[in-house]
Design a protein around this motif. Structure first.
Motif, PDB file in Angstrom:
ATOM      1  N   LYS A 138       4.363   0.716  18.142  1.00  0.00           N
ATOM      2  CA  LYS A 138       5.779   0.380  18.323  1.00  0.00           C
ATOM      3  C   LYS A 138       6.552   1.342  17.437  1.00  0.00           C
ATOM      4  CE  LYS A 138       5.451  -4.599  18.818  1.00  0.00           C
ATOM      5  NZ  LYS A 138       5.924  -5.856  18.296  1.00  0.00           N
ATOM      6  N   ILE A 139       7.873   1.202  17.375  1.00  0.00           N
ATOM      7  CA  ILE A 139       8.628   2.031  16.444  1.00  0.00           C
ATOM      8  C   ILE A 139       8.105   1.778  15.020  1.00  0.00           C
ATOM      9  CG2 ILE A 139      10.507   0.345  16.254  1.00  0.00           C
ATOM     10  CD1 ILE A 139      12.414   2.787  15.944  1.00  0.00           C
ATOM     11  N   ALA A 140       7.869   2.864  14.295  1.00  0.00           N
ATOM     12  CA  ALA A 140       7.296   2.727  12.938  1.00  0.00           C
ATOM     13  C   ALA A 140       8.326   2.069  12.027  1.00  0.00           C
ATOM     14  CB  ALA A 140       6.915   4.097  12.398  1.00  0.00           C
ATOM     15  N   ARG A 141       7.897   1.040  11.353  1.00  0.00           N
ATOM     16  CA  ARG A 141       8.853   0.299  10.529  1.00  0.00           C
ATOM     17  C   ARG A 141       8.077  -0.426   9.445  1.00  0.00           C
ATOM     18  NH1 ARG A 141      11.643  -2.246   7.304  1.00  0.00           N
ATOM     19  NH2 ARG A 141      13.750  -2.991   7.784  1.00  0.00           N
ATOM     20  N   PRO A 142       7.810   0.260   8.316  1.00  0.00           N
ATOM     21  CA  PRO A 142       7.066  -0.434   7.259  1.00  0.00           C
ATOM     22  C   PRO A 142       7.892  -1.568   6.652  1.00  0.00           C
ATOM     23  CG  PRO A 142       7.334   1.924   6.746  1.00  0.00           C
ATOM     24  CD  PRO A 142       8.178   1.618   7.940  1.00  0.00           C
ATOM     25  N   ARG A 143       7.227  -2.459   6.012  1.00  0.00           N
ATOM     26  CA  ARG A 143       7.907  -3.546   5.272  1.00  0.00           C
ATOM     27  C   ARG A 143       8.049  -3.111   3.824  1.00  0.00           C
ATOM     28  NH1 ARG A 143      10.113  -7.790   8.245  1.00  0.00           N
ATOM     29  NH2 ARG A 143       8.867  -8.038  10.114  1.00  0.00           N
ATOM     30  N   GLN A 144       8.727  -3.930   3.033  1.00  0.00           N
ATOM     31  CA  GLN A 144       8.838  -3.667   1.602  1.00  0.00           C
ATOM     32  C   GLN A 144       8.701  -4.987   0.852  1.00  0.00           C
ATOM     33  OE1 GLN A 144      12.879  -2.392   0.746  1.00  0.00           O
ATOM     34  NE2 GLN A 144      13.602  -4.489   0.868  1.00  0.00           N
ATOM     35  N   VAL A 145       8.415  -4.882  -0.421  1.00  0.00           N
ATOM     36  CA  VAL A 145       8.482  -6.050  -1.296  1.00  0.00           C
ATOM     37  C   VAL A 145       9.743  -5.826  -2.126  1.00  0.00           C
ATOM     38  CG1 VAL A 145       7.339  -7.326  -3.150  1.00  0.00           C
ATOM     39  CG2 VAL A 145       5.962  -6.231  -1.361  1.00  0.00           C
ATOM     40  N   TYR A 146      10.760  -6.630  -1.885  1.00  0.00           N
ATOM     41  CA  TYR A 146      12.058  -6.420  -2.545  1.00  0.00           C
ATOM     42  C   TYR A 146      11.984  -6.802  -4.019  1.00  0.00           C
ATOM     43  CZ  TYR A 146      17.013  -6.923  -3.701  1.00  0.00           C
ATOM     44  OH  TYR A 146      18.235  -6.818  -4.308  1.00  0.00           O
ATOM     45  N   ILE A 147      12.400  -5.874  -4.913  1.00  0.00           N
ATOM     46  CA  ILE A 147      12.350  -6.189  -6.357  1.00  0.00           C
ATOM     47  C   ILE A 147      13.731  -6.021  -7.005  1.00  0.00           C
ATOM     48  CG2 ILE A 147       9.877  -5.636  -6.689  1.00  0.00           C
ATOM     49  CD1 ILE A 147      10.853  -2.910  -7.852  1.00  0.00           C
ATOM     50  N   GLY A 148      14.789  -5.993  -6.156  1.00  0.00           N
ATOM     51  CA  GLY A 148      16.143  -5.797  -6.705  1.00  0.00           C
ATOM     52  C   GLY A 148      16.804  -7.107  -7.098  1.00  0.00           C
ATOM     53  N   ASP A 168       0.824  -1.207   0.000  1.00  0.00           N
ATOM     54  CA  ASP A 168       0.000   0.000   0.000  1.00  0.00           C
ATOM     55  C   ASP A 168       0.861   1.261   0.000  1.00  0.00           C
ATOM     56  OD1 ASP A 168      -2.108   1.708   0.123  1.00  0.00           O
ATOM     57  OD2 ASP A 168      -2.487   1.434   2.264  1.00  0.00           O
ATOM     58  N   PRO A 169       1.466   1.568  -1.197  1.00  0.00           N
ATOM     59  CA  PRO A 169       2.302   2.757  -1.249  1.00  0.00           C
ATOM     60  C   PRO A 169       1.506   3.997  -0.855  1.00  0.00           C
ATOM     61  CG  PRO A 169       2.079   1.748  -3.428  1.00  0.00           C
ATOM     62  CD  PRO A 169       1.317   0.893  -2.484  1.00  0.00           C
ATOM     63  N   ALA A 170       2.137   4.894  -0.129  1.00  0.00           N
ATOM     64  CA  ALA A 170       1.531   6.160   0.319  1.00  0.00           C
ATOM     65  C   ALA A 170       0.335   5.940   1.238  1.00  0.00           C
ATOM     66  CB  ALA A 170       1.138   7.039  -0.862  1.00  0.00           C
ATOM     67  N   PHE A 171       0.237   4.753   1.833  1.00  0.00           N
ATOM     68  CA  PHE A 171      -0.832   4.453   2.807  1.00  0.00           C
ATOM     69  C   PHE A 171      -2.222   4.816   2.291  1.00  0.00           C
ATOM     70  CE2 PHE A 171       2.791   6.030   5.564  1.00  0.00           C
ATOM     71  CZ  PHE A 171       3.279   4.771   5.830  1.00  0.00           C
ATOM     72  N   ASN A 172      -2.452   4.533   1.008  1.00  0.00           N
ATOM     73  CA  ASN A 172      -3.751   4.905   0.430  1.00  0.00           C
ATOM     74  C   ASN A 172      -4.914   4.248   1.126  1.00  0.00           C
ATOM     75  OD1 ASN A 172      -4.079   6.701  -1.876  1.00  0.00           O
ATOM     76  ND2 ASN A 172      -2.395   5.501  -2.744  1.00  0.00           N
ATOM     77  N   ASN A 173      -4.693   3.041   1.625  1.00  0.00           N
ATOM     78  CA  ASN A 173      -5.816   2.324   2.248  1.00  0.00           C
ATOM     79  C   ASN A 173      -5.360   1.586   3.508  1.00  0.00           C
ATOM     80  OD1 ASN A 173      -8.601   1.676   2.138  1.00  0.00           O
ATOM     81  ND2 ASN A 173      -8.039  -0.415   1.599  1.00  0.00           N
TER      82      ASN A 173
END
Ligand code: ACO
Length: 435
Positions: free
Chosen positions: A412-422, A53-58
């Protein structure tokens, strides 16, 4: 009926039940805990499913009891009170109390709160030296952000963020000192001598005096402009999880003192897509120059050459209720300050845009920044100061968001996840072997 969501993973055929949690009413927000998606796996060593959810749209990043917005219906309430009622009946300091404490103050509580804020308005003399280090043409928002961060070094006890009394003292200081720093920043950029606060004046009266007092012995702010500024400040106090509030919570979640977190929030506000928009609105109106040029300008917006500044909102898909109040107040200001050719252009721009399919189809309506710039300019504030004028009243909102985050056991400490595409793992190549 059960308050759950059933998910079937078509990769494995497995079914999962996820609970649905509601806000005050189901229509105020319903959400699933996305951490529950992690149990959805194709194998035991699979990391589990994430929400993308890029930019926390939902994505709801918190549960909050501070501000309620219904963007479809153009509703804004602070702690349950409609913005229209607060703008008509309250004062900025009362609303600041409401947003921070959750309830309207009793008469005694308001008196104590106002005294505490008005008597913390002086900044340490060293701040003036610090101010002098900025170039003569430094943007006042850059000065505000750096100076509020520097306050952290003056109040080392502010690190004790879990001590409620310490926290409240910093809240008083921050709400009190933002106008002082803002006025110092303005006067530095103009080369004017600094003006000390006058605690006998109201919050906004004192700010106007610190901004505009020249050689008069008894500067008295115009009572209509003082009142209008107070209402404009009420409209800007909080707006739930926007870019700057999110910065406040995210930076604050690693537990630094509130001065640096406020600096981070103000930095988020600075950009042209957020609090910097009203400055851009004014530049846009100047660029258009005359109502006859409005249709050609709208055509360029529709061609995608640029955006109509002060229009559109991530949440409001209806008229921003704050813009409506500001529009209604604009004539009162112009009665005191004189006619503004920019207002004519703005009204024409709004009229044409609201009848145009491009804007109708995309639910683009004026936002709070569309009229605030015209009011500020008429009152004598330069465009550079507009985002600063946003940061002052937003400070109690940021502080309320911060305190709510600190007290929320879910956070908790804010720490979003990612989907790695590298790239996948690969061997290091020495520089002389690279092609
Ligand atoms: N002018 C022209 N078109 C616009 C505008 C605008 N102001 N805003 C959005 N659109 C169009 C987009 O081009 C897009 O069109 P498309 O579907 O053909 O690509 C569609 O409307 C949706 O736009 P998004 O960018 O997806 O909308 P989002 O919700 O992400 O953006 C934002 C909200 C950033 C506020 C946007 O409307 C904007 O840039 N407005 C101008 C800047 C502004 O006034 N900001 C102040 C916001 S209020 C505040 O921060 C206090």
């Amino acid at each position: 009926m059960s308050d759950t969501l059933t998910i079937i993973d078509n990769r494995t055929g497995k079914r999962y039940e996820v609970p649905i949690e509601y806000g005050t009413y189901p229509t105020y927000g319903a959400a699933i805990p996305t951490s529950d998606l992690r149990k959805i796996k194709v194998s035991d060593d699979d990391f589990g499913l994430l929400g993308y959810d890029p930019a926390f749209n939902n994505t709801a990043s918190c549960k909050s009891a501070i501000t309620h917005i219904d963007g479809e219906r153009g509703i804004l309430r602070y702690r349950g009170y409609p913005i229209e009622d607060l703008a008509a009946n309250s004062s900025f300091l009362e609303v600041a109390y409401l947003i921070v404490h959750g309830e309207l103050p009793t008469a005694d509580a308001l008196e104590t709160w106002s005294w505490d804020i008005l008597h913390h308005s002086i900044v340490h003399e060293n701040i003036k030296k610090f101010m002098d280090g900025f170039r003569y043409d430094a943007h006042p928002m850059g000065i505000l952000i750096s100076t509020v961060a520097a306050l952290s070094t003056f109040y080392p006890e502010s690190k004790n963020i879990h001590d409620e009394a310490v926290r409240h003292e910093q809240m008083h200081r921050l709400i009190a000192k933002m106008p002082t720093i803002a006025a110092l920043a303005y006067r530095h950029s103009e080369g004017y001598p600094y003006t000390y606060p006058d605690n006998d004046l109201s919050y906004c009266g004192n700010f106007l005096r610190m901004m505009f007092k020249m050689t008069e012995r008894n500067y008295k702010p115009d009572p209509i402009l003082e009142k209008v500024l107070d209402v404009v400040f009420i409209l800007h106090v909080d707006h739930e999880q926007n870019c700057s509030a999110n910065a406040m919570r995210s930076v604050g979640s690693s537990f630094p003192d509130p001065y640096v977190s406020i600096a981070a929030a103000a930095a988020g506000l600075y950009g042209p897509l957020h609090g910097g928009a009203n400055e851009q609105v004014l530049r846009m109106l100047h660029e258009i120059g005359h109502i006859d040029h409005v249709p050609a300008y709208i055509k360029k917006v529709k061609n995608g050459d640029f955006r109509l500044m002060g229009f559109g909102h991530r949440v409001y898909k209806n008229y921003d209720p704050r813009a409506r109040i500001l529009k209604e107040m604009t004539p009162q200001v112009l009665d005191v300050t004189g006619k503004s050719p920019l207002l004519e252009i703005a009204v024409e721009l709004e009229r044409i845009a609201l009848e145009d399919e491009y804007f109708i189809d995309r639910n683009l309506y004026p936002n709070v920044d569309f009229y605030s710039g015209i009011i500020y300019q008429a009152m004598g504030f330069p465009a550079d100061m507009f985002s600063v004028l946003f940061a002052i009243p937003r400070t109690p909102g940021w502080l309320a968001q911060w305190a709510e985050m600190l007290e929320d056991p879910d956070q908790k400490i804010a720490r979003p996840r990612q989907v790695y595409i590298g790239e996948d793992e690969r061997a290091y190549v020495p520089v002389d072997k690279r092609g």
